[in-house]
Design a protein around this motif. Structure first.
Motif, PDB file in Angstrom:
ATOM      1  N   GLN A 139      59.466  13.285  -9.144  1.00 13.48           N
ATOM      2  CA  GLN A 139      60.008  14.383  -9.945  1.00 13.48           C
ATOM      3  C   GLN A 139      59.301  14.520 -11.285  1.00 13.48           C
ATOM      4  O   GLN A 139      59.071  15.636 -11.767  1.00 13.48           O
ATOM      5  N   GLU A 140      58.947  13.393 -11.897  1.00 12.19           N
ATOM      6  CA  GLU A 140      58.232  13.443 -13.176  1.00 12.19           C
ATOM      7  C   GLU A 140      56.916  14.203 -13.061  1.00 12.19           C
ATOM      8  O   GLU A 140      56.433  14.793 -14.035  1.00 12.19           O
TER       9      GLU A 140
ATOM     10  N   ARG B  70      59.213  18.916  -6.042  1.00 14.46           N
ATOM     11  CA  ARG B  70      60.586  19.088  -5.605  1.00 14.46           C
ATOM     12  C   ARG B  70      60.604  19.194  -4.084  1.00 14.46           C
ATOM     13  O   ARG B  70      59.617  19.600  -3.461  1.00 14.46           O
ATOM     14  N   ILE B  71      61.731  18.830  -3.496  1.00 12.96           N
ATOM     15  CA  ILE B  71      61.837  18.838  -2.035  1.00 12.96           C
ATOM     16  C   ILE B  71      61.935  20.276  -1.542  1.00 12.96           C
ATOM     17  O   ILE B  71      62.791  21.046  -1.971  1.00 12.96           O
ATOM     18  N   LYS B  72      61.052  20.621  -0.623  1.00  5.85           N
ATOM     19  CA  LYS B  72      61.024  21.950  -0.014  1.00  5.85           C
ATOM     20  C   LYS B  72      61.892  21.992   1.237  1.00  5.85           C
ATOM     21  O   LYS B  72      62.577  22.971   1.511  1.00  5.85           O
ATOM     22  N   PHE B  73      61.848  20.930   2.016  1.00  5.56           N
ATOM     23  CA  PHE B  73      62.678  20.827   3.219  1.00  5.56           C
ATOM     24  C   PHE B  73      62.866  19.356   3.543  1.00  5.56           C
ATOM     25  O   PHE B  73      62.112  18.497   3.082  1.00  5.56           O
TER      26      PHE B  73
ATOM     27  N   LYS C  83      69.837  25.698  -2.577  1.00  2.00           N
ATOM     28  CA  LYS C  83      69.095  26.019  -3.802  1.00  2.00           C
ATOM     29  C   LYS C  83      68.279  24.828  -4.272  1.00  2.00           C
ATOM     30  O   LYS C  83      67.213  24.985  -4.862  1.00  2.00           O
ATOM     31  N   SER C  84      68.803  23.630  -4.024  1.00  2.00           N
ATOM     32  CA  SER C  84      68.060  22.424  -4.359  1.00  2.00           C
ATOM     33  C   SER C  84      68.458  21.318  -3.396  1.00  2.00           C
ATOM     34  O   SER C  84      69.568  21.315  -2.863  1.00  2.00           O
ATOM     35  N   ILE C  85      67.542  20.393  -3.163  1.00  2.00           N
ATOM     36  CA  ILE C  85      67.807  19.226  -2.324  1.00  2.00           C
ATOM     37  C   ILE C  85      67.455  18.002  -3.161  1.00  2.00           C
ATOM     38  O   ILE C  85      66.330  17.893  -3.656  1.00  2.00           O
ATOM     39  N   ASN C  86      68.412  17.100  -3.344  1.00  2.00           N
ATOM     40  CA  ASN C  86      68.115  15.949  -4.184  1.00  2.00           C
ATOM     41  C   ASN C  86      67.552  14.787  -3.367  1.00  2.00           C
ATOM     42  O   ASN C  86      67.352  14.896  -2.148  1.00  2.00           O
ATOM     43  N   ALA C  87      67.300  13.681  -4.032  1.00  2.98           N
ATOM     44  CA  ALA C  87      66.615  12.555  -3.399  1.00  2.98           C
ATOM     45  C   ALA C  87      67.436  11.911  -2.289  1.00  2.98           C
ATOM     46  O   ALA C  87      66.892  11.161  -1.476  1.00  2.98           O
ATOM     47  N   TYR C  88      68.728  12.195  -2.248  1.00  2.00           N
ATOM     48  CA  TYR C  88      69.587  11.642  -1.208  1.00  2.00           C
ATOM     49  C   TYR C  88      69.741  12.628  -0.055  1.00  2.00           C
ATOM     50  O   TYR C  88      70.568  12.439   0.829  1.00  2.00           O
ATOM     51  N   LEU C  89      68.899  13.667  -0.092  1.00  2.00           N
ATOM     52  CA  LEU C  89      68.872  14.728   0.921  1.00  2.00           C
ATOM     53  C   LEU C  89      70.220  15.422   1.013  1.00  2.00           C
ATOM     54  O   LEU C  89      70.782  15.632   2.093  1.00  2.00           O
ATOM     55  N   ILE C  90      70.713  15.780  -0.162  1.00  2.00           N
ATOM     56  CA  ILE C  90      71.988  16.460  -0.308  1.00  2.00           C
ATOM     57  C   ILE C  90      71.752  17.774  -1.045  1.00  2.00           C
ATOM     58  O   ILE C  90      70.915  17.852  -1.948  1.00  2.00           O
ATOM     59  N   ASP C  91      72.500  18.783  -0.659  1.00  2.00           N
ATOM     60  CA  ASP C  91      72.492  20.042  -1.408  1.00  2.00           C
ATOM     61  C   ASP C  91      73.299  19.823  -2.677  1.00  2.00           C
ATOM     62  O   ASP C  91      74.522  19.987  -2.705  1.00  2.00           O
TER      63      ASP C  91
END
Length: 913
Positions: A560-561, A565-568, A617-625
């Motif tokens: 992230q730094e 960002r996660i696309k899928f 809209k976003s997917i975080n590192a835990y693969l959660i919306d």
């Protein structure tokens, strides 16, 4: 309806009865169609149709070049069609060729049927498109069924091909051929077998003819070496007589036949197996399975199982479709009626470059190349169709039909790069890419009548034989926004990693190294460093451990730094490797981009081959919306009112202080040991109700050792086992063998919580014990005199948090006091709320009493949890959920979103919300 009934109708050319009465299609809705090609007139009759897909019969069998032109003319106002050309002896079926079938080999799409042949694959294809009387499939679903039939046909052929390769490899072993020479030989033979069947040279079957007519078992090894030398020599440099059996063979180039090969004399069994392999049709095998095939045949166990275990293309497509293919397919749809936009899209495809930095046998590169060539072919076909629409003259139409577009190819092999640490997979990767290029050119010939001649090989992929973690990727392929990095790098956990690999991982991560990092994270670091400030796109298949537990924050903070960002992402799903002796693992697929993406795609495994799909809209590192927060370990609970957890006691005793069911009688019969026996509870005992005991000797009288031989032997066993430890601290504990190495036993009643629990359970089971029951370190313990902690731990919100941010062993959940429990974002709790939670928890304990003799595992079995116990937990959930305010508590995804919002607020990360 029998298979023969279908084929009888095919042979009789009674296609209307076949499709309408037997297969359930609709009656024709178009009159006969007359087309003119090269001043010859052809009349086609529609025999059936279904939702715009029409089946046409031409009762003559012209040359394929003419067939192709007829097919295109039929397609001017009938885009979806199956055209059947026939005479009394032979038929050729030209199946639909839209994007849904774009990856199929040309020989699957143009099927030749000999009248009277009952071994044909045609039966399976027809059965695949049979419609039930009341079935209302969409056209896309029908094409998918057709594609599945082709895929099954190719997969069945791949199994047979693996068996043939296995037989060849077995004979080579018998002949004493080493692994290096055997794999190099098989790679060359695979190329020749494929070339024989895929019209790579004329006459077809040239290699088989050479084997049968110009070799013997005694001379085969030298005959093959002579052939390989010729294949690596330009025609102008050869010194062959016109009657030489080598003379018809073309110069191959590309280095495939260049390196020296040591072959001892080969036996009759090998020659027979090779001729049998020649009789097989290799042209319908996808090159994407060649690597799996080679890996299979090298395993004796796999060969005994018939070569039936290899990785399909399914997981590769999961990666490349959302990474780039879907985007370019969407662009094609948007550009469908605009020639300028089609040209722009075509040029864009020509700028793309692909790197697999752990390419193995090249499967990712093969499938990516195949799919892009199919996309490019669709662009060329559509441009042709638009040109035909613009011009009314039939003469111009015919000229356009025979246009040579081979010079317009912009997706070429030299745009694909790989790095592979082992030599033979690198060679297979190069070979497979050459063969898939030929198949793509054959598809072009089906559509346009001409295709580029790739022999001798001039354009080739660049596959580097080297260690990807030591190679300079920028020297292999300079970074640009048109570069896609993809693949399935090796994943090896810390426990199984050799020191050399651990040192490599540390050298990549430097000061940011985390002890819990999996080996695969080195490729993440290298990729981020490779791109630097350059935008691009990349996706890897990885072990699911990278999105679970402690490694998540240090890994994704670096990603992230650097602006990624996660696309899928595909959430946790089971993945089996190509070899039988490798354990199944659980994996994720994650794609990254620096570009703005409105709708990010998140896929969740639902069982079998099924996945749910959602847009985020976003997917975080835990693969959660949810917000892109990272959860880090804490020494104390973030929520006020929660007591600290600690693990139970650990004996480090070599098994001498613990007592199993088969031993307990002798300890209870011994008057000395009897007074020291205590119930001992680990996670198995806690969850499954198993019985185990231990010797608890805190009140130990040294005189007792002289009174009991049993006690004395056990203490001596402890002492010896501790002295044998490599840890100095453990060696020192040998002086007090009667004591547990780590004693954390409470002197008051306590709550025990298992460290590990099945991810399938709806709730995390926990239970109270008296201080006389000794708790093992496989459980966490905490005082809970009121029952408040029991309520928190037993809630859906807690197990959701544990499932989301905690670590795992395979798919089992793993509780951590510092990472999972201390970070649980419980809101502040008022006294009256706390009282209701305690009361609801007591309701659960009371309900458990309705099931005497049941273990916690049985009570909390997700397939048979008692309804009254489920209802008791629902009552508790309603109290816990109310603490978190508004939100969607009906799904785990909704709960995860709520939890991350509260965590962000409690940790001062409100700016991410």
């Amino acid at each position: 309806m029998t298979d023969n009934r279908l084929l009888d109708l095919v042979d009789d050319r009674d296609f209307r009865v076949l499709f309408v009465e037997e297969l359930g299609w609709n009656n024709p809705d178009r009159p006969d169609l007359t087309v003119e090609v090269d001043d010859e007139t052809f009349t086609l009759q529609q025999v059936a149709g279904y939702k715009g897909l029409r089946i046409w019969h031409c009762p003559v069998l012209p040359p394929r070049k003419i067939q192709r032109q007829i097919d295109v003319l039929v397609g001017q106002d009938n885009q979806e069609r199956l055209v059947i050309f026939t005479n009394e002896q032979r038929q050729e079926w030209r199946w639909p060729r839209r994007a849904q079938l774009g990856s199929a080999n040309a020989k699957l799409l143009v099927h030749q049927h000999i009248v009277g042949d009952r071994s044909t694959h045609l039966t399976g294809r027809l059965q695949a498109i049979e419609l039930d009387f009341d079935e209302d499939l969409s056209l896309v679903a029908l094409l998918d069924k057709m594609r599945d039939a082709f895929d099954h046909e190719a997969e069945t052929a791949s199994v047979a091909a693996a068996r043939l390769m296995g037989a060849l490899y077995t004979e080579l072993e018998t002949c004493g051929v080493g692994e290096h020479d055997a794999t190099l030989l098989l790679a060359r033979l695979l190329f020749l077998l494929f070339g024989d069947d895929a019209d790579m040279w004329k006459p077809q079957g040239l290699f088989e003819k050479y084997l049968r007519e110009h070799t013997t078992a005694e001379t085969l090894h030298s005959d093959l070496l002579g052939l390989f030398e010729v294949l690596d020599t330009e025609e102008k440099n050869r010194t062959l007589t016109s009657d030489s059996p080598y003379d018809p063979f073309r110069y191959i180039n590309g280095g495939l036949f260049r390196d020296s090969l040591r072959l001892p004399p080969l036996n009759t069994g090998f020659r027979d197996a090779l001729i049998e392999a020649c009789e097989f049709d290799w042209s319908i095998i996808s090159p994407a399975v060649f690597g799996s095939m080679f890996q299979t045949v090298k395993s004796k166990e796999s060969r005994r199982r018939g070569g039936e275990h290899y990785t399909t293309e399914e997981n590769i497509l999961k990666t490349i479709r959302p990474l780039f293919l879907n985007e370019y397919r969407d662009k094609l749809e948007r550009s469908w009626d605009d020639k300028a936009q089609l040209t722009k899209l075509h040029n864009e495809l020509g700028r793309l470059r692909f790197l697999d930095p752990a390419c193995g046998c090249g499967n990712f590169l093969v499938v990516a190349y195949r799919e892009l060539r199919a996309l490019e072919l669709d662009i060329l076909k559509r441009r042709r169709d638009l040109d035909m629409t613009d011009v009314a003259s039939k003469k111009v139409k015919r000229a356009q039909l025979s246009l040579d577009v081979s010079g317009d190819i912009k997706v070429t092999l030299d745009h694909f790069y790989g790095i592979e640490i082992e030599e033979w997979p690198a060679r297979i990767a190069e070979t497979a890419m050459l063969l898939v290029d030929h198949l793509a050119n054959q598809q072009m010939a089906v559509e346009f009548g001409v295709a580029p001649d790739r022999l001798p090989i001039v354009i080739a992929p660049k596959v580097i034989h080297g260690n990807a973690l030591r190679e300079d990727w920028r020297a292999v392929l300079p970074p640009s926004e048109n570069v896609f990095i993809l693949g399935n790098p090796p994943f090896i956990g810390e426990r199984w990693r050799a020191k050399e690999l651990s040192d490599e991982l540390k050298s990549i991560w430097g000061q940011r190294m985390n002890a819990q990092f999996d080996y695969v994270t080195a490729w993440y670091k290298k990729t981020v460093d490779y791109f630097g400030e350059t935008p691009g796109s990349w996706a890897f298949v990885s072990t699911s451990s990278i999105v679970q537990g402690e490694p998540v924050a240090p890994l994704f903070s670096y990603i992230q730094e650097n602006g990624w960002r996660i696309k899928f992402a595909y959430k946790n799903f089971p993945w089996s490797s190509e070899t039988l002796d490798h354990a199944s693992v659980h994996c994720v697929i994650i794609g990254f981009t620096k570009n703005k993406v409105e709708n990010r795609m998140l896929f969740a495994y639902t069982g079998g081959r099924s996945y749910s799909e959602s847009y985020c809209k976003s997917i975080n590192a835990y693969l959660i919306d949810g917000p892109e927060v990272l959860v880090t370990k804490r020494s104390k609970p973030i929520a006020s009112g929660l007591t600290q957890l600690r693990k139970g006691s650990y004996p480090t005793d070599g098994g001498f202080l613990t007592i199993g069911p088969e031993e307990i009688d002798q300890f209870l019969e011994d008057p000395v040991t009897k007074k020291y026996v205590r119930r001992f509870v680990g996670s198995r005992e806690l969850l499954n109700g198993q019985q185990r005991w231990c010797l608890w000797l805190k009140e130990y009288d040294p005189v007792d050792a002289s009174r009991s031989e049993l006690l004395r032997a056990r203490l001596e066993g402890v002492r010896i086992s501790r002295l044998a430890s490599s840890k100095v601290a453990t060696q020192k504990k040998a002086q007090t063998p009667h004591l547990f190495d780590e004693d954390r036993q409470p002197d008051t009643p306590y709550l025990a919580i298992p460290v590990h629990s099945s991810s399938a359970r709806k709730f995390l089971p926990c239970e109270y014990f008296s201080p006389e029951v000794i708790c093992y370190a496989a459980n966490f313990i905490a005082p809970d005199p009121e029952g408040f902690l029991f309520g928190i731990i037993s809630s859906s919100m807690f197990i959701t948090w544990m499932r989301t941010v905690g670590g795992r062993i395979k798919s089992d959940l793993r509780l951590s006091n510092t990472l999972t429990y201390n970070t649980f974002p419980l809101p502040s709790v008022k006294a009256e709320e706390k009282a209701r939670i305690i009361e609801a928890g007591r309701g659960i304990i009371s309900t458990r009493g309705n099931y005497p003799g049941w273990s916690l595992a049985k009570m909390y079995d997700p397939s048979g949890m008692p309804e009254d116990l489920t209802e008791a937990h629902r009552t508790l959930d309603s109290e816990i959920d109310s603490l978190f305010g508004k939100g969607d508590f009906s799904t785990e995804t909704g709960r995860q979103t709520i939890l991350f919002h509260h965590y962000a607020k409690l940790t001062g990360q409100d700016d991410l919300l």
